[in-house]
Scaffold this motif. Structure first.
Motif, PDB file in Angstrom:
ATOM      1  N   ILE A 149     104.248 -13.226  36.596  1.00 59.84           N
ATOM      2  CA  ILE A 149     103.111 -11.931  36.617  1.00 59.84           C
ATOM      3  C   ILE A 149     102.364 -12.115  35.592  1.00 59.84           C
ATOM      4  N   ILE A 150     103.029 -12.075  34.288  1.00 55.62           N
ATOM      5  CA  ILE A 150     102.376 -12.041  33.013  1.00 55.62           C
ATOM      6  C   ILE A 150     101.182 -13.285  32.953  1.00 55.62           C
ATOM      7  N   ASP A 151     101.548 -14.419  33.363  1.00 52.84           N
ATOM      8  CA  ASP A 151     100.784 -15.621  33.732  1.00 52.84           C
ATOM      9  C   ASP A 151      99.547 -15.464  34.538  1.00 52.84           C
ATOM     10  N   ARG A 152      99.717 -14.669  35.687  1.00 57.81           N
ATOM     11  CA  ARG A 152      98.691 -14.226  36.671  1.00 57.81           C
ATOM     12  C   ARG A 152      97.830 -13.267  35.732  1.00 57.81           C
ATOM     13  N   GLY A 180     102.820   2.577  25.662  1.00 55.50           N
ATOM     14  CA  GLY A 180     104.253   2.697  25.497  1.00 55.50           C
ATOM     15  C   GLY A 180     105.002   2.019  26.493  1.00 55.50           C
ATOM     16  N   LYS A 181     104.196   0.959  27.107  1.00 54.29           N
ATOM     17  CA  LYS A 181     105.034   0.237  28.162  1.00 54.29           C
ATOM     18  C   LYS A 181     105.317  -1.281  27.860  1.00 54.29           C
ATOM     19  N   ARG A 182     106.146  -1.895  28.511  1.00 54.99           N
ATOM     20  CA  ARG A 182     106.315  -3.270  28.580  1.00 54.99           C
ATOM     21  C   ARG A 182     105.026  -4.113  28.951  1.00 54.99           C
ATOM     22  N   ALA A 187     101.000  -5.790  32.989  1.00 59.71           N
ATOM     23  CA  ALA A 187     100.479  -7.109  33.746  1.00 59.71           C
ATOM     24  C   ALA A 187     100.548  -6.699  35.248  1.00 59.71           C
ATOM     25  N   GLU A 188     101.914  -6.186  35.717  1.00 62.49           N
ATOM     26  CA  GLU A 188     102.096  -6.035  37.066  1.00 62.49           C
ATOM     27  C   GLU A 188     101.094  -4.876  37.524  1.00 62.49           C
ATOM     28  N   SER A 189     100.761  -3.832  36.812  1.00 67.36           N
ATOM     29  CA  SER A 189      99.871  -2.782  37.400  1.00 67.36           C
ATOM     30  C   SER A 189      98.203  -3.561  37.549  1.00 67.36           C
ATOM     31  N   ALA A 194      94.397  -5.438  41.156  1.00 59.88           N
ATOM     32  CA  ALA A 194      93.285  -6.143  41.200  1.00 59.88           C
ATOM     33  C   ALA A 194      92.955  -6.481  42.558  1.00 59.88           C
ATOM     34  N   GLY A 195      94.078  -6.445  43.390  1.00 59.27           N
ATOM     35  CA  GLY A 195      93.720  -6.761  44.856  1.00 59.27           C
ATOM     36  C   GLY A 195      92.755  -5.980  45.445  1.00 59.27           C
TER      37      GLY A 195
END
Lengths: 198, 392
Positions: A149-152, A180-182, A187-189, A194-195
């Motif tokens: 997910i980080i790569d995308r 304050g997130k990872r 990346a996930e959000s 983006a969809g």
């Protein structure tokens, strides 16, 4: 009901994975010379267990087929031996230890706790090992998924902002720190929203 | 505002929606609660998680807290049903072979007539009917026993009722291990999608007002944490009210489709929520009004008479004394706590806490706090009536 101490106990283990089944059987063998039978197939489970008429049934607490065993706890004829979850007559700490380790045990009514204990203890030790392996496997899987997910997300930022990979990652990391997130969460959000624009 | 965490367990089924919606749309947060939802692998595992305090609240088959009160199954415990999470929502399905024989004999698969469907089924079945249900203590089992018992089949002896976990139901049908099933959605529709069988009836055609799932907690927990219990009741009630509005059902389907809940296509989920089902692999559509209800007609109200009906049926089948079973079950459905919890809301609650089950053939206005309550139909297909006063 008379219970003979000299005879071995008959134990059924419900476990579809043959490797795990073998390890459980080995552990139980070390706890005494019991007659251990593995049932791997979930179809016709209730019948298969009734046919063996075991003293103890062991099943992984995460196995959906555990509900099938509940049927066995409802004795409908006096000739059938009622099977109860062992917690009915064993001490509470053993129950908790078993359930936390992920093992459910069904024991024939009237079985003496001192006969059951070594078997449950052996099962608990084995299931604890499985649980640890499962947790580790899940952690590895999650790490892999996060990586993807980080790569995308990086790819999307590189394209949208026309920047290099390093800068895209730095931007992700900065945003994560600000919120304050990872990094994986940011990346996930990004990837999931983006969809909407595509 | 800091939120109080509350661990709640559910089984991935469409009727876990009140938990999912309370969490996702913010009704739990409105009550200062942070729901930590976790899905359980089986009903017996969820029941044990609740008994041992691994979770504080659970989405539970309505008969389970009653069975526990009667000492049937599992470890000794005492559960309270704080509210009814859903009414109806099950389907009866038959195997391809059995469905074919029924069709050849002239059954129309109209999906609305329990008497015609039951007679056609009993005529077409070869040997003793093997029917799968998810759990021995479930509305699924009760519906099957009531339905086929009323049509003259001596139950339980005349039937082979087998426990099959819902995700394995379609496979058991395909493998010929069962001839028919009674299961909660989406698992009936999954069997149809896979081409393994056809849907014969909605559960609501057998009993129009069957309490399906309840919000269950440990009795001790409810006593010790009354304030939390009431906040939970309100959060679930608001989620049910939201689910009672047709315009929200697409959103609800999308939420339930997520991996944390059912992890499947929203289209299949929407069928049960809207009551528009596809009943054959060929795509025959049928509408079932009142297929699954969350809100209308005080659906969430935990009627003591519902607990008594369940207890009476369990007692009859397991040979327990009926009066004693009624005594043990009466207090399990907490209509008292439910009333107290909702006094601060605009909920219109019934004046009574018991009703004659099966008496409403059509929507019926009843005495209520604000005088606006209309109860929904709760008739049995065979006209059966259960008067809780008969147990006193």
């Amino acid at each position: 009901m008379s219970i003979s101490v000299s005879t071995n106990l008959s134990i059924v283990v419900v476990e579809p994975d043959p490797d795990r089944a073998r390890l459980i059987a080995e552990a139980l063998a070390q706890a005494g010379g019991h007659d251990v039978h593995i049932i791997g197939s979930e179809s016709g489970l209730s019948r298969a267990i009734s046919t063996r008429d075991p003293d103890i049934v062991l099943v992984d607490v995460t196995n959906p087929s555990r509900d099938v065993l509940e049927e066995l706890t409802l004795a409908s004829s006096p000739l059938e031996r009622p099977v109860a979850m062992f917690v009915d007559r064993s001490d509470d700490s053993l129950t908790r230890a078993a359930i936390e380790a992920g093992v459910s045990a069904y024991v024939v009514d009237g079985m003496r706790p001192d006969r059951i204990r070594p078997i449950i203890d052996a099962a608990i030790a084995r299931f604890q090992m499985f649980q640890q392996m499962r947790t580790e496997l899940e952690a590895t899987k999650r790490a892999l998924e996060e990586r993807k997910i980080i790569d995308r997300a990086k790819g999307m930022i590189m394209k949208a902002r026309n920047v290099e990979e390093e800068e895209a990652y730095a931007l992700l990391r900065r945003t994560a720190m600000d919120q304050g997130k990872r990094v994986a969460e940011v990346a996930e959000s990004l990837v999931s929203t983006a969809g909407l624009l595509a | 505002m800091s939120l109080t965490s509350l661990r709640a367990g559910f089984i991935p089924l469409i009727d876990c929606a009140p938990f999912a919606i309370a969490h996702e749309i913010g009704f739990a947060e409105e009550e200062g609660l942070a729901l930590e939802l976790s899905s359980a692998p089986s009903w017996s595992a969820l029941r044990d998680q609740l008994a041992l305090g691994h979770v504080d609240a659970a989405h539970m088959l309505a008969p389970v807290p009653v069975a526990v009160a009667l000492g049937l199954g599992g470890m000794p415990a005492r559960f309270d049903a704080l509210s009814v999470m859903s009414i109806n929502g099950n389907v009866i399905g038959v195997s391809k072979a059995l469905g074919q024989r029924m069709a050849e004999a002239g059954h129309d698969f109209g999906f609305d007539n329990a008497e015609a469907a039951g007679r056609a089924l009993l005529q077409a079945v070869q040997g003793r009917l093997r029917i799968g249900v998810p759990f021995p203590f479930s509305m699924h089992a009760e519906l099957v026993y009531h339905w086929l018992g009323a049509l003259g089949l001596p139950s339980p002896q005349g039937l082979d009722v087998r426990t099959v976990p819902p995700p394995q139901m379609a496979v058991a049908l395909a493998k010929g291990e069962i001839d028919a099933f009674c299961v909660g959605e989406p698992w009936g529709s999954i069997a149809v999608e896979g081409g393994h069988g056809a849907l014969l009836l909605p559960g609501s055609a057998i009993w129009a007002g069957a309490p399906e799932k309840v919000l269950a907690v440990r009795h001790d927990w409810a006593q010790e944490h009354q304030d939390l219990a009431k906040r939970l009741i309100r959060a679930i009630w608001r989620a049910q009210r939201w689910l009672g509005q047709a315009e929200n059902l697409s959103t609800a389907s999308e939420i339930l489709a997520r991996r944390a809940y059912l992890d499947m296509s929203a289209d299949i989920i929407e069928r049960a929520l809207t009551g528009h089902l596809i009943v054959t692999p060929e795509g025959t559509r049928r509408a079932a009004p009142g297929f699954l209800r969350f809100y209308d007609g005080a659906a969430g109200f935990p009627w003591r008479s519902q607990a008594l009906w369940i207890a009476d049926r369990l007692a009859a089948r397991t040979g327990l004394p009926r009066a004693q079973a009624a005594q043990a079950a009466r207090a399990v459905f907490r209509s008292d706590l439910y009333r107290e919890a909702l006094t601060t809301t605009r909920a219109d609650l019934p004046g009574a806490s018991e009703k004659v089950e099966g008496a409403n053939l059509a929507p019926r206005p009843v005495a209520s706090q604000q005088g606006t309550l209309v109860l929904q139909p709760d008739a049995f297909f065979d006209g059966a009536i259960f008067d809780p006063a008969s147990l006193k």
